[in-house]
Design a protein around this motif. Sequence first.
Motif, PDB file in Angstrom:
ATOM      1  N   SER A  84      56.502   5.481  78.835  1.00 57.10           N
ATOM      2  CA  SER A  84      56.080   4.457  77.895  1.00 57.10           C
ATOM      3  C   SER A  84      57.261   3.708  77.269  1.00 57.10           C
ATOM      4  CB  SER A  84      55.234   5.097  76.792  1.00 57.10           C
ATOM      5  OG  SER A  84      54.795   4.137  75.876  1.00 57.10           O
ATOM      6  N   CYS A  85      58.247   4.469  76.727  1.00 56.21           N
ATOM      7  CA  CYS A  85      59.367   3.815  76.047  1.00 56.21           C
ATOM      8  C   CYS A  85      60.642   3.807  76.871  1.00 56.21           C
ATOM      9  CB  CYS A  85      59.619   4.470  74.691  1.00 56.21           C
ATOM     10  SG  CYS A  85      60.195   6.178  74.764  1.00 56.21           S
ATOM     11  N   GLY A  86      60.700   4.581  77.956  1.00 61.32           N
ATOM     12  CA  GLY A  86      61.854   4.588  78.843  1.00 61.32           C
ATOM     13  C   GLY A  86      63.041   5.387  78.344  1.00 61.32           C
ATOM     14  N   LYS A  87      62.897   6.119  77.241  1.00 59.82           N
ATOM     15  CA  LYS A  87      64.000   6.921  76.716  1.00 59.82           C
ATOM     16  C   LYS A  87      63.936   8.332  77.293  1.00 59.82           C
ATOM     17  CE  LYS A  87      64.270   4.376  72.396  1.00 59.82           C
ATOM     18  NZ  LYS A  87      64.137   4.449  70.946  1.00 59.82           N
ATOM     19  N   VAL A  88      65.079   9.007  77.279  1.00 55.99           N
ATOM     20  CA  VAL A  88      65.134  10.388  77.750  1.00 55.99           C
ATOM     21  C   VAL A  88      64.668  11.293  76.617  1.00 55.99           C
ATOM     22  CG1 VAL A  88      66.633  12.234  78.572  1.00 55.99           C
ATOM     23  CG2 VAL A  88      67.030   9.884  79.306  1.00 55.99           C
ATOM     24  N   THR A  89      63.725  12.168  76.920  1.00 62.54           N
ATOM     25  CA  THR A  89      63.202  13.109  75.943  1.00 62.54           C
ATOM     26  C   THR A  89      63.139  14.496  76.566  1.00 62.54           C
ATOM     27  OG1 THR A  89      61.403  13.506  74.365  1.00 62.54           O
ATOM     28  CG2 THR A  89      60.794  12.691  76.546  1.00 62.54           C
ATOM     29  N   LYS A  90      62.961  15.505  75.757  1.00 57.19           N
ATOM     30  CA  LYS A  90      62.911  16.879  76.246  1.00 57.19           C
ATOM     31  C   LYS A  90      61.481  17.388  76.191  1.00 57.19           C
ATOM     32  CE  LYS A  90      67.600  18.004  74.966  1.00 57.19           C
ATOM     33  NZ  LYS A  90      68.493  18.889  74.249  1.00 57.19           N
ATOM     34  N   VAL A  91      61.091  18.089  77.241  1.00 57.55           N
ATOM     35  CA  VAL A  91      59.761  18.679  77.326  1.00 57.55           C
ATOM     36  C   VAL A  91      59.926  20.187  77.229  1.00 57.55           C
ATOM     37  CG1 VAL A  91      57.712  18.980  78.759  1.00 57.55           C
ATOM     38  CG2 VAL A  91      58.873  16.780  78.708  1.00 57.55           C
ATOM     39  N   VAL A  92      59.292  20.774  76.233  1.00 58.49           N
ATOM     40  CA  VAL A  92      59.314  22.226  76.048  1.00 58.49           C
ATOM     41  C   VAL A  92      57.968  22.751  76.528  1.00 58.49           C
ATOM     42  CG1 VAL A  92      59.509  24.099  74.389  1.00 58.49           C
ATOM     43  CG2 VAL A  92      60.870  22.035  74.092  1.00 58.49           C
ATOM     44  N   GLY A  93      58.000  23.636  77.487  1.00 57.21           N
ATOM     45  CA  GLY A  93      56.760  24.164  78.044  1.00 57.21           C
ATOM     46  C   GLY A  93      56.199  23.240  79.108  1.00 57.21           C
ATOM     47  N   ILE A  94      54.901  23.352  79.361  1.00 52.62           N
ATOM     48  CA  ILE A  94      54.235  22.521  80.367  1.00 52.62           C
ATOM     49  C   ILE A  94      53.869  21.164  79.788  1.00 52.62           C
ATOM     50  CG2 ILE A  94      52.230  22.353  81.900  1.00 52.62           C
ATOM     51  CD1 ILE A  94      54.169  24.472  82.762  1.00 52.62           C
ATOM     52  N   ARG A  95      53.375  21.152  78.554  1.00 49.08           N
ATOM     53  CA  ARG A  95      52.938  19.905  77.915  1.00 49.08           C
ATOM     54  C   ARG A  95      53.678  19.708  76.605  1.00 49.08           C
ATOM     55  NH1 ARG A  95      48.658  22.544  79.710  1.00 49.08           N
ATOM     56  NH2 ARG A  95      47.515  21.632  81.438  1.00 49.08           N
ATOM     57  N   ASP A  96      54.083  18.497  76.357  1.00 45.36           N
ATOM     58  CA  ASP A  96      54.757  18.128  75.116  1.00 45.36           C
ATOM     59  C   ASP A  96      54.518  16.646  74.906  1.00 45.36           C
ATOM     60  OD1 ASP A  96      56.258  18.331  72.822  1.00 45.36           O
ATOM     61  OD2 ASP A  96      58.075  19.042  73.803  1.00 45.36           O
ATOM     62  N   GLU A  97      55.110  16.082  73.889  1.00 45.26           N
ATOM     63  CA  GLU A  97      55.005  14.642  73.683  1.00 45.26           C
ATOM     64  C   GLU A  97      56.395  14.070  73.492  1.00 45.26           C
ATOM     65  OE1 GLU A  97      53.912  14.861  68.941  1.00 45.26           O
ATOM     66  OE2 GLU A  97      52.356  14.390  70.382  1.00 45.26           O
ATOM     67  N   CYS A  98      56.512  12.779  73.760  1.00 44.05           N
ATOM     68  CA  CYS A  98      57.791  12.095  73.628  1.00 44.05           C
ATOM     69  C   CYS A  98      58.247  12.157  72.169  1.00 44.05           C
ATOM     70  CB  CYS A  98      57.652  10.645  74.083  1.00 44.05           C
ATOM     71  SG  CYS A  98      59.166   9.668  73.897  1.00 44.05           S
ATOM     72  N   MET A  99      59.548  12.427  71.953  1.00 38.54           N
ATOM     73  CA  MET A  99      60.077  12.495  70.593  1.00 38.54           C
ATOM     74  C   MET A  99      60.129  11.120  69.934  1.00 38.54           C
ATOM     75  SD  MET A  99      63.247  15.085  70.646  1.00 38.54           S
ATOM     76  CE  MET A  99      63.474  16.108  72.058  1.00 38.54           C
ATOM     77  N   PHE A 100      60.031  10.065  70.721  1.00 40.37           N
ATOM     78  CA  PHE A 100      60.212   8.728  70.185  1.00 40.37           C
ATOM     79  C   PHE A 100      58.898   7.968  70.008  1.00 40.37           C
ATOM     80  CE2 PHE A 100      63.952   9.950  72.644  1.00 40.37           C
ATOM     81  CZ  PHE A 100      64.909   9.927  71.646  1.00 40.37           C
ATOM     82  N   CYS A 101      57.979   8.081  70.977  1.00 42.63           N
ATOM     83  CA  CYS A 101      56.758   7.267  70.913  1.00 42.63           C
ATOM     84  C   CYS A 101      55.479   8.086  70.935  1.00 42.63           C
ATOM     85  CB  CYS A 101      56.744   6.250  72.046  1.00 42.63           C
ATOM     86  SG  CYS A 101      56.559   6.991  73.685  1.00 42.63           S
TER      87      CYS A 101
END
Length: 119
Positions: A84-101
Amino acid sequence: MYMLFSGKLNKLRTLALGMVFIGIVIMYIGYAAFAGFLGTLFAQNTIIMAIFLVFGFLCIMGSTVMYMWLGMVSTKATQVYCPSCGKVTKVVGIRDECMFCKQPLSLDPADAHTNRHTP
C-alpha cells in the motif's frame, strides 16, 4: 498518533514505555506518602515507602526486560515491502500490519486474497 499503535512491535514497545511511566508514578506516590504530601496517615512510614519503591522498580525492570526481548524479536522479524505505502516494514509471526499505514500483511499465501487495504 495512530501510527504509535500499528504493528505488533510498536504496540509492545508502547506497553513497555507505559510500564516505565507507571513505575515512576508508583515510586513517586511512595515518596509523596513518606514526605506527608498524601496526609499524615503514611507520613514517615518507611515500610510503605519501601513497598512502593520496590513495586515501581520492579515495573521499570519488567519494562527493561520487555525492551530487550523486543529487540531480539525485532532482529529476527521478516522485512517486507508494504504493497500500500511501499515502505519496508517488519512482520512478526504469520500476520501483522504495516507500521506506517496499518495495511494487513500476511506471510501465508492462502491469505493473499485478504490483503486488501481498508481505510
